[in-house]
Design a protein around this motif. Structure first.
Motif, short mmCIF file in Angstrom:
data_model
loop_
_atom_site.label_atom_id
_atom_site.label_comp_id
_atom_site.label_asym_id
_atom_site.label_seq_id
_atom_site.Cartn_x
_atom_site.Cartn_y
_atom_site.Cartn_z
N ALA A 53 0.56 4.44 -33.34
CA ALA A 53 -0.31 5.26 -32.37
C ALA A 53 0.20 6.21 -31.60
CB ALA A 53 -1.03 4.03 -31.58
N GLU A 54 1.64 5.79 -30.93
CA GLU A 54 2.30 6.67 -30.63
C GLU A 54 2.70 8.18 -31.28
OE1 GLU A 54 5.77 4.77 -28.75
OE2 GLU A 54 4.75 3.50 -27.42
N SER A 55 3.13 7.93 -32.26
CA SER A 55 3.43 8.91 -33.15
C SER A 55 2.45 9.92 -33.68
CB SER A 55 4.01 8.54 -34.63
OG SER A 55 5.23 7.33 -34.18
N VAL A 56 1.19 9.07 -33.84
CA VAL A 56 0.03 9.85 -34.35
C VAL A 56 -0.47 10.74 -33.22
CG1 VAL A 56 -2.41 9.53 -34.92
CG2 VAL A 56 -0.72 8.25 -36.15
N VAL A 57 -0.55 10.15 -31.75
CA VAL A 57 -1.09 10.92 -30.62
C VAL A 57 -0.04 12.27 -30.25
CG1 VAL A 57 -1.17 10.70 -27.95
CG2 VAL A 57 -2.17 9.05 -29.67
N ALA A 87 0.88 4.83 -41.87
CA ALA A 87 0.86 3.51 -42.59
C ALA A 87 1.55 3.37 -43.75
CB ALA A 87 -0.63 3.47 -43.01
N ASP A 88 2.28 4.45 -44.29
CA ASP A 88 3.43 4.25 -45.47
C ASP A 88 4.37 3.34 -44.87
OD1 ASP A 88 1.71 5.86 -46.78
OD2 ASP A 88 3.19 7.69 -46.79
N VAL A 92 4.47 -8.38 -36.97
CA VAL A 92 5.17 -7.13 -37.29
C VAL A 92 4.23 -5.98 -37.46
CG1 VAL A 92 6.26 -6.19 -38.96
CG2 VAL A 92 6.94 -8.59 -38.83
N LEU A 93 3.04 -6.14 -38.37
CA LEU A 93 2.19 -5.18 -38.47
C LEU A 93 1.50 -4.79 -37.09
CD1 LEU A 93 0.28 -3.37 -40.27
CD2 LEU A 93 -1.10 -5.30 -40.40
N LEU A 94 1.24 -5.48 -36.07
CA LEU A 94 0.82 -5.06 -34.86
C LEU A 94 1.80 -4.26 -34.17
CD1 LEU A 94 -1.42 -5.42 -32.47
CD2 LEU A 94 -0.25 -7.64 -31.86
N GLU A 95 3.12 -4.47 -34.16
CA GLU A 95 4.24 -3.82 -33.64
C GLU A 95 4.18 -2.47 -34.42
OE1 GLU A 95 8.09 -5.80 -34.08
OE2 GLU A 95 7.35 -7.15 -32.65
N GLU A 124 -6.66 3.54 -46.11
CA GLU A 124 -7.78 3.90 -45.14
C GLU A 124 -7.36 4.24 -44.00
OE1 GLU A 124 -11.04 0.62 -46.90
OE2 GLU A 124 -9.71 0.03 -45.46
N TYR A 125 -6.17 3.56 -43.35
CA TYR A 125 -5.31 4.02 -42.04
C TYR A 125 -5.00 5.40 -42.17
CZ TYR A 125 -3.02 3.56 -37.63
OH TYR A 125 -2.60 3.54 -36.28
N ASN A 126 -4.28 5.78 -43.17
CA ASN A 126 -3.81 7.42 -43.40
C ASN A 126 -5.06 8.24 -43.41
OD1 ASN A 126 -1.18 6.72 -43.16
ND2 ASN A 126 -0.93 6.46 -45.55
#
Length: 285
Positions: free
Chosen positions: A183-187, A150-151, A174-177, A134-136
């Protein structure tokens, strides 16, 4: 409308609402005081009072119609006992059936009114995070970026065979990190476009490393070669359009005098290339 008339109009609406509300509640209270409570006093209070409490029931504690609505399950049982003739019990004077029907109907109507007026309780709802798929998909639909951050997330927890249940989708440190990094990569990808992919190497090999040496060549086998034990089946997702180099490294021995070896490369169920390799005279290939 001038201010004074507007204020008078609003006050009149408030007064009408107040009168209407009082009118709605008055019939229930009046009926309880005039009909229901006298009926209970005559036929029920003898056993169901504060002292005897037969069946652990004290009907004298209910002095108003609103108090009846506070314990609907109890009064549903009272209504049932009245309608099926269980109460008053045998041996006691039996009230007129019309009075029994009137009291039972009042109880049913009062409980229905209280149920309609009650605020619904939706229960507790757990806030659910998105799973990896769902995230992807959300990143793709919102930003139009063919990016799959999300992979790289940890494997989603599952319950009852499903990985989209809120109560099992935990949020570890770990998931929060990973979320912050993604988020940085997506933006960055949405604003400046995807970064240039670096060359990568993906190696695949058949599950078995050794194959039995045959004295003669096979004469009856699948001509495609896809069913041979040495056939390699691999799934690969190509992240972008481009040129991909596929290399095949062969191992093993073949009988002397064998015909040249044919290596067929298949993509998406179609044969796209054939490589012929002639073995050296010593049988090594």
């Amino acid at each position: 409308m001038i201010p004074n008339l507007r204020a008078a109009f609003i006050l009149s609406l408030i007064a009408c609402a107040t009168v209407s509300s009082a009118a709605d509640s008055a019939p229930g209270e009046d009926a309880f005081a005039k009909s229901v409570q006298p009926f209970l006093a005559t036929n029920c209070y003898l056993c169901h009072n504060s002292k005897t409490k037969t069946a652990d029931l004290n009907l004298t504690a209910f002095g108003t119609a609103s108090s009846v609505a506070k314990q609907p399950e109890l009064w549903e049982k009272v209504e049932t006992k009245l309608r099926d003739g269980t109460m008053p019990p045998k041996g006691l004077p039996r009230p007129r059936q019309s009075d029994v029907d009137a009291v039972a109907k009042w109880i049913a109507d009062e409980l229905s009114r209280a149920e309609r007026a009650a605020k619904p309780d939706p229960g507790r709802v757990t806030a659910r995070r998105l799973n990896r798929a769902e995230y992807n998909n959300t990143v793709r639909d919102l930003l139009g970026v063919d990016f799959r951050p999300a992979d790289d997330f940890p494997q989603d927890d599952s319950g009852y065979g499903f990985d989209n249940i809120a109560d099992v989708l935990s949020l570890s440190p770990v998931l929060l990190e990973k979320y912050l990094k993604a988020a940085e990569s997506v933006v960055h990808a949405a604003v400046f476009g995807p970064e240039a992919l670096k060359p990568t190497v993906l190696r695949s090999q058949p599950p078995g490393h050794e194959f039995p040496l045959r004295s003669t060549a096979l004469t009856d086998y699948d001509v495609t070669g896809l069913s041979l034990p040495s056939a390699l089946h691999a799934n690969m997702r190509f992240p972008a359009d481009g040129e991909y180099l596929i290399r095949a490294a062969l191992e093993g021995r073949r009988p002397n005098g064998s015909e040249p070896l044919h290596i067929g490369i298949w993509l998406d169920g179609k044969q796209v290339h054939i490589i012929d390799i002639d073995a050296p005279s010593d049988g090594q290939s």
